[in-house]
Design an enzyme around this catalytic site. Structure first.
Site, PDB file in Angstrom:
ATOM      1  N   ASP A 251      28.957  -3.385 -39.734  1.00  0.00           N
ATOM      2  CA  ASP A 251      29.905  -2.868 -38.740  1.00  0.00           C
ATOM      3  C   ASP A 251      30.707  -4.039 -38.189  1.00  0.00           C
ATOM      4  O   ASP A 251      30.689  -5.122 -38.769  1.00  0.00           O
ATOM      5  CB  ASP A 251      29.164  -2.092 -37.642  1.00  0.00           C
ATOM      6  N   ASP A 252      31.399  -3.846 -37.059  1.00  0.00           N
ATOM      7  CA  ASP A 252      32.274  -4.881 -36.519  1.00  0.00           C
ATOM      8  C   ASP A 252      31.532  -6.206 -36.371  1.00  0.00           C
ATOM      9  O   ASP A 252      30.385  -6.253 -35.928  1.00  0.00           O
ATOM     10  CB  ASP A 252      32.812  -4.461 -35.153  1.00  0.00           C
TER      11      ASP A 252
END
Length: 447
Positions: A251-252
């Site tokens: 993810d980020d």
């Protein structure tokens, strides 16, 4: 206790007093945000029965050692030394004035007994667990209301063994929100450096309601398909420095947050004065992200010297109707990205809501976003900027940006709506809403 070698090593690592912003060989650091303390009192996890055989559960040893640190309160604090070996343990809490020091070859590994994992209350700025209503599972290593805490070492590893949690998420058998790997709440003067973090069940490093935090020289690893394994998420926190690190997760890589809809608005604590520099990594989601939980506001963020590979989105500012909050004074510069689905995305229709009680008239304000010196190759779509009809994004300023497509494939053009600002020397040329500018007016950035 460990001989003169460890004492010398600890002195070399801990002794320098960094009382101001510093530069060495023209490399600027913000490590002066927090002073690294030398601990004259040192104990080892083995003194409390710790066994690094990868099978023995060391929960009682960790809790006993930290109880000793908390209650004896040695002048200057205490260093808890983790020697080489694999130390299996359930979750545990840190205390003030301590250093958790992982030697080379030391691994602190989470057990996978999800049935017995402790629960805590939801964050007040979220109103519920981020994934599911109700509480949330306690982070593997947790701290609440502490100060002067260091997690460091010789690149030892903190391993969350997250695959059992990821499978529960995929199979929809979770009862509560998964645990973070590391979480500091209501804390200040925190340093995390020279440690490897891997396989977090959920977000990796989450300072929330914190101030004066330095995270540098860390490596954060999780499989590309691991769900929601954000790297570093400063959340309703101020004076945070993140630098000189490698992050490869599902993810980020770095996401600045400040609460979720009506709960974040009511809590009202922004994230501010965040510095992110010299980060390298890869992810199917964003490299540098603002939001989408940004209801308390996000301001004064600087991200620079970022290298991104195999990305979903390079730079992503994301919010939604009902979020409220102000996102302003965000500067991103000197970014290289290679093989990305999209280069730059600034969007007002991203992210879900905690419940149906959010106020649809709580419109976020996004203004003063400056993106400068970005070079991309194999970027399928250069950018998208979609503001909100009744709250257009303003002061969106792009300069010296070249986002090149994939050879032999048609590049999707920029898409824009409800946005104003300026652009100069951007290839391919962005949307007409961003007028050509010489760097004056609302887009006074160096071109």
């Amino acid at each position: 206790m460990f001989g003169s070698l460890l004492s010398l090593l600890c002195f070399l690592v801990m002794a320098p007093s960094m009382n101001s912003w510093s530069a060495a060989a023209d490399v600027i650091t913000c490590s002066g945000t927090v002073t690294m303390r030398y601990r004259s009192d040192k104990i080892s996890i083995t003194d409390f029965g710790g066994v690094g055989d990868g099978r023995t559960v060391n929960t009682l040893a960790f809790r006993a050692a930290i109880y000793r640190i908390e209650h004896l309160r040695r002048r200057g604090g205490t260093l808890l030394y983790i020697p080489p070996g694999v130390y299996l343990t359930e979750s545990f809490n840190l205390t003030s004035h301590m250093t958790l020091y992982l030697a080379k070859g030391a691994v602190i590994r989470a057990t996978q007994n999800t049935w017995n994992w402790p629960l805590i209350a939801p964050l007040p700025s979220y109103g519920r667990g981020r994934e599911l209503p109700g509480g949330r599972y306690l982070s593997f290593i947790h701290a609440d209301g502490v100060r002067d805490v260091v997690i460091t070492g010789e690149n030892g590893t903190i391993d969350g063994q997250g695959d059992v949690w990821w499978n529960m998420w995929r199979q929809k058998t979770l009862q509560f929100t998964r645990p973070n790997l590391i979480e500091f709440m209501h804390s200040r003067h925190i340093i995390i450096t020279n440690v490897i973090f891997q396989n977090s069940p959920f977000w990796n490093i989450h300072p929330v309601y914190c101030s004066n935090v330095v995270i540098r020289n860390v490596t954060i690893l999780a499989p590309y398909d691991s769900p929601n394994t954000d790297g570093i998420d400063p959340d309703s926190s101020s004076n945070v420095c993140i630098e000189d690190s490698y992050i490869s997760t599902g993810d980020d890589l770095v996401a600045v947050k400040s609460g979720w809809d009506e709960y974040g608005i009511a809590f009202g604590r922004p994230s501010s004065d965040i510095t992110i520099r010299r980060i390298t990594g890869s992810s199917p989601f964003a490299g540098i992200a603002i939001g989408s939980e940004s209801s308390g506001g996000v301001e004064n963020v600087l991200a620079e010297n970022i290298n991104l590979y195999n990305m979903g989105i390079g730079i992503h500012v994301k919010t939604n109707t009902g979020r409220g909050g102000v996102i302003r004074n965000i500067t991103v510069s000197d970014v290289y990205m290679e093989n990305a689905r999209m280069g730059i995305k600034i969007s007002g229709n991203v992210g879900d809501h905690p419940d149906d009680k959010f106020n649809p008239n709580a419109l976020p304000i996004v203004t003063g976003i400056r993106i400068n010196q970005v070079w991309g190759v194999k970027v399928q779509q250069p950018g998208l900027i979609h503001g909100i009809k009744n709250s257009p994004f303003t002061g969106i300023c792009l300069s010296n940006i070249s986002l090149n497509g994939v050879a032999g494939l048609r590049t999707t053009p920029w898409q824009c709506s409800d946005v104003s600002g300026g652009a100069q020397r951007v290839t391919p040329w962005p949307c007409s809403e961003l007028i050509s500018t010489d760097g004056g007016g609302s887009c006074a950035i160096p071109f």
